[in-house]
Design a protein around this motif. Structure first.
Motif, mmCIF file in Angstrom:
data_model
loop_
_atom_site.group_PDB
_atom_site.id
_atom_site.type_symbol
_atom_site.label_atom_id
_atom_site.label_comp_id
_atom_site.label_asym_id
_atom_site.label_seq_id
_atom_site.Cartn_x
_atom_site.Cartn_y
_atom_site.Cartn_z
ATOM 1 N N GLY A 145 39.534 -9.437 -11.681
ATOM 2 C CA GLY A 145 38.375 -8.968 -10.920
ATOM 3 C C GLY A 145 37.419 -10.088 -10.564
ATOM 4 O O GLY A 145 36.858 -10.120 -9.462
ATOM 5 N N ILE A 146 37.236 -11.010 -11.494
ATOM 6 C CA ILE A 146 36.353 -12.154 -11.222
ATOM 7 C C ILE A 146 36.978 -13.037 -10.150
ATOM 8 O O ILE A 146 36.302 -13.452 -9.201
ATOM 9 C CB ILE A 146 36.076 -12.950 -12.511
ATOM 10 C CG1 ILE A 146 35.389 -12.058 -13.555
ATOM 11 C CG2 ILE A 146 35.219 -14.175 -12.201
ATOM 12 C CD1 ILE A 146 35.337 -12.667 -14.951
ATOM 13 N N ALA A 147 38.258 -13.316 -10.270
ATOM 14 C CA ALA A 147 38.937 -14.146 -9.264
ATOM 15 C C ALA A 147 38.844 -13.516 -7.878
ATOM 16 O O ALA A 147 38.636 -14.226 -6.883
ATOM 17 C CB ALA A 147 40.393 -14.358 -9.660
ATOM 18 N N ALA A 148 38.980 -12.196 -7.805
ATOM 19 C CA ALA A 148 38.942 -11.503 -6.513
ATOM 20 C C ALA A 148 37.614 -11.726 -5.795
ATOM 21 O O ALA A 148 37.571 -11.776 -4.565
ATOM 22 C CB ALA A 148 39.206 -10.016 -6.704
ATOM 23 N N ARG A 149 36.533 -11.873 -6.542
ATOM 24 C CA ARG A 149 35.216 -12.126 -5.931
ATOM 25 C C ARG A 149 35.187 -13.443 -5.159
ATOM 26 O O ARG A 149 34.336 -13.637 -4.291
ATOM 27 C CB ARG A 149 34.126 -12.161 -7.003
ATOM 28 C CG ARG A 149 33.903 -10.845 -7.676
ATOM 29 C CD ARG A 149 32.768 -10.949 -8.671
ATOM 30 N NE ARG A 149 33.068 -10.094 -9.809
ATOM 31 C CZ ARG A 149 32.547 -10.220 -11.004
ATOM 32 N NH1 ARG A 149 31.662 -11.176 -11.247
ATOM 33 N NH2 ARG A 149 32.871 -9.395 -11.973
ATOM 34 N N PHE A 150 36.119 -14.339 -5.473
ATOM 35 C CA PHE A 150 36.201 -15.638 -4.811
ATOM 36 C C PHE A 150 37.430 -15.738 -3.912
ATOM 37 O O PHE A 150 37.842 -16.831 -3.531
ATOM 38 C CB PHE A 150 36.201 -16.752 -5.870
ATOM 39 C CG PHE A 150 34.910 -16.802 -6.637
ATOM 40 C CD1 PHE A 150 33.853 -17.573 -6.202
ATOM 41 C CD2 PHE A 150 34.734 -16.024 -7.775
ATOM 42 C CE1 PHE A 150 32.656 -17.596 -6.887
ATOM 43 C CE2 PHE A 150 33.540 -16.033 -8.467
ATOM 44 C CZ PHE A 150 32.498 -16.823 -8.022
ATOM 45 N N GLY A 151 38.012 -14.584 -3.598
ATOM 46 C CA GLY A 151 39.190 -14.546 -2.742
ATOM 47 C C GLY A 151 40.470 -14.861 -3.483
ATOM 48 O O GLY A 151 41.507 -15.068 -2.866
ATOM 49 N N GLY A 152 40.412 -14.889 -4.811
ATOM 50 C CA GLY A 152 41.577 -15.240 -5.613
ATOM 51 C C GLY A 152 42.460 -14.045 -5.916
ATOM 52 O O GLY A 152 41.977 -12.920 -6.039
ATOM 53 N N ARG A 153 43.761 -14.330 -6.020
ATOM 54 C CA ARG A 153 44.710 -13.291 -6.410
ATOM 55 C C ARG A 153 45.827 -13.935 -7.217
ATOM 56 O O ARG A 153 46.251 -15.062 -6.934
ATOM 57 C CB ARG A 153 45.275 -12.565 -5.199
ATOM 58 C CG ARG A 153 46.177 -13.411 -4.333
ATOM 59 C CD ARG A 153 46.703 -12.658 -3.109
ATOM 60 N NE ARG A 153 47.644 -13.471 -2.378
ATOM 61 C CZ ARG A 153 48.968 -13.433 -2.534
ATOM 62 N NH1 ARG A 153 49.511 -12.599 -3.393
ATOM 63 N NH2 ARG A 153 49.756 -14.213 -1.832
#
Length: 99
Positions: free
Chosen positions: A27-35
């Protein structure tokens, strides 16, 4: 602009502590466009010393990957990973995509 990747090689030493970290990180990574493009899974170590678990998070660019790692939310869960595993983590910029 090339994508960037956080590459982690991990041996979990405390599943409960590491589990707290692993539950929050996507979820934290997704905030930065991470997957996550790799999260555990089968592997065959062809050279060098392997670790039991591998993870790769893809980010839209290098700055986004660095911002994820340095953000307050990730820094808050990172102690669980540090206490619950032995690991190496690198952030690497990918190759430039063809235009």
């Amino acid at each position: 602009m090339p994508k960037a990747y956080l590459v982690a090689r991990i041996d979990v030493t405390d599943p409960d502590r590491y589990g707290r970290y692993a539950a929050e990180t996507p979820g934290i990574a997704a905030r930065f466009g991470g997957r996550f493009i790799v999260r555990a899974g089968r592997f065959d170590a062809k050279e060098g010393q392997a670790r039991a678990r591998n993870a790769i998070i893809e980010f839209p660019d290098y700055d986004s990957a660095l911002a994820f790692y340095d953000c307050d939310a990730y820094r808050a869960v990172l102690p669980h990973a540090m206490a619950g595993s032995e690991r190496e983590v690198v952030i690497v910029e990918g190759v430039e995509e063809d235009a």
